[in-house]
Design a protein around this motif. Structure first.
Motif, short mmCIF file in Angstrom:
data_model
loop_
_atom_site.label_atom_id
_atom_site.label_comp_id
_atom_site.label_asym_id
_atom_site.label_seq_id
_atom_site.Cartn_x
_atom_site.Cartn_y
_atom_site.Cartn_z
N PHE A 275 0.81 -1.22 0.00
CA PHE A 275 0.00 0.00 0.00
C PHE A 275 0.84 1.26 0.00
CE2 PHE A 275 -3.77 2.43 0.86
CZ PHE A 275 -3.37 3.45 1.71
N ARG A 276 1.80 1.34 0.90
CA ARG A 276 2.52 2.60 1.10
C ARG A 276 3.40 2.97 -0.08
NH1 ARG A 276 4.86 2.70 6.07
NH2 ARG A 276 3.42 1.08 6.75
N ASN A 277 3.66 2.05 -0.99
CA ASN A 277 4.57 2.32 -2.10
C ASN A 277 3.88 2.84 -3.34
OD1 ASN A 277 6.74 1.29 -0.58
ND2 ASN A 277 6.23 -0.79 -1.19
N TYR A 278 2.53 2.91 -3.32
CA TYR A 278 1.80 3.22 -4.53
C TYR A 278 0.86 4.40 -4.35
CZ TYR A 278 3.44 -1.16 -6.49
OH TYR A 278 4.22 -2.16 -6.97
N ALA A 279 0.59 5.05 -5.47
CA ALA A 279 -0.46 6.06 -5.49
C ALA A 279 -1.82 5.38 -5.33
CB ALA A 279 -0.42 6.85 -6.79
N ILE B 126 -5.64 1.13 -6.70
CA ILE B 126 -4.18 1.28 -6.57
C ILE B 126 -3.66 1.48 -7.97
CG2 ILE B 126 -2.02 0.18 -5.89
CD1 ILE B 126 -3.57 -1.48 -3.89
N GLN B 127 -3.39 2.74 -8.31
CA GLN B 127 -2.80 3.09 -9.61
C GLN B 127 -3.52 2.43 -10.78
OE1 GLN B 127 1.76 4.06 -8.15
NE2 GLN B 127 1.47 2.62 -9.77
N LEU C 9 -11.90 9.96 -12.95
CA LEU C 9 -11.07 10.24 -11.79
C LEU C 9 -11.73 11.29 -10.91
CD1 LEU C 9 -8.32 10.06 -10.24
CD2 LEU C 9 -7.56 11.95 -11.70
N VAL C 10 -11.72 11.05 -9.60
CA VAL C 10 -12.18 12.04 -8.64
C VAL C 10 -10.97 12.68 -7.95
CG1 VAL C 10 -13.49 12.42 -6.52
CG2 VAL C 10 -14.34 10.81 -8.25
N SER D 6 -0.43 10.52 -4.11
CA SER D 6 0.79 9.76 -4.38
C SER D 6 1.28 9.09 -3.10
CB SER D 6 1.86 10.70 -4.92
OG SER D 6 2.34 11.54 -3.89
N SER D 7 2.30 8.25 -3.26
CA SER D 7 2.88 7.61 -2.09
C SER D 7 3.47 8.64 -1.13
CB SER D 7 3.94 6.60 -2.50
OG SER D 7 4.95 7.24 -3.25
N GLY D 8 3.88 9.78 -1.67
CA GLY D 8 4.45 10.83 -0.85
C GLY D 8 3.44 11.84 -0.31
N GLY D 9 2.18 11.68 -0.72
CA GLY D 9 1.12 12.54 -0.19
C GLY D 9 0.70 13.67 -1.11
#
Length: 112
Positions: free
Chosen positions: A29-33, A97-98, A47-48, A52-55
């Protein structure tokens, strides 16, 4: 295999709020948008919001200023806070997930 489970949909009056949750199994989970899409009857899935993984976040123009996407990597969960809801927000909302893995969807109906 990663699975996504959405919750929090329902019926709300115009101007009301809902918070959707999407819980992911697995450790990727934490590695993906993560994203939220929606699909109204007879329309394509759009898309709503994405985070990203970085926020870093981005939103569809139609929901900017009303919706907020966030994530809690410790809980493997992504949220969509929806405020000032309008009838045109009525749709099935999907977590992804992406765009590789999709949840089953949760219905949001905005009506008086």
């Amino acid at each position: 295999q990663v699975q996504l489970v959405e919750s929090g949909g329902g019926l709300v009056q115009p101007g009301g709020s809902l918070r959707l949750s999407c819980a992911a199994s697995g450790s990727i989970f934490r590695n993906y948008a993560m994203g939220w899409y929606r699909q109204a009857p007879g329309k394509q899935r759009d898309l709503v919001a994405m985070i990203s993984s970085g926020g870093t976040t981005n939103y569809a123009d139609s929901v900017k200023g009303r919706f907020t996407i966030s994530r809690d990597n410790a809980k493997n969960t992504v949220y969509l806070q929806m405020n000032s809801l309008k009838p045109e927000d009525t749709a099935v909302y999907y977590c992804t997930i992406q765009t590789m893995v999709w949840g089953q969807g949760t219905q949001v109906t905005v009506s008086s």
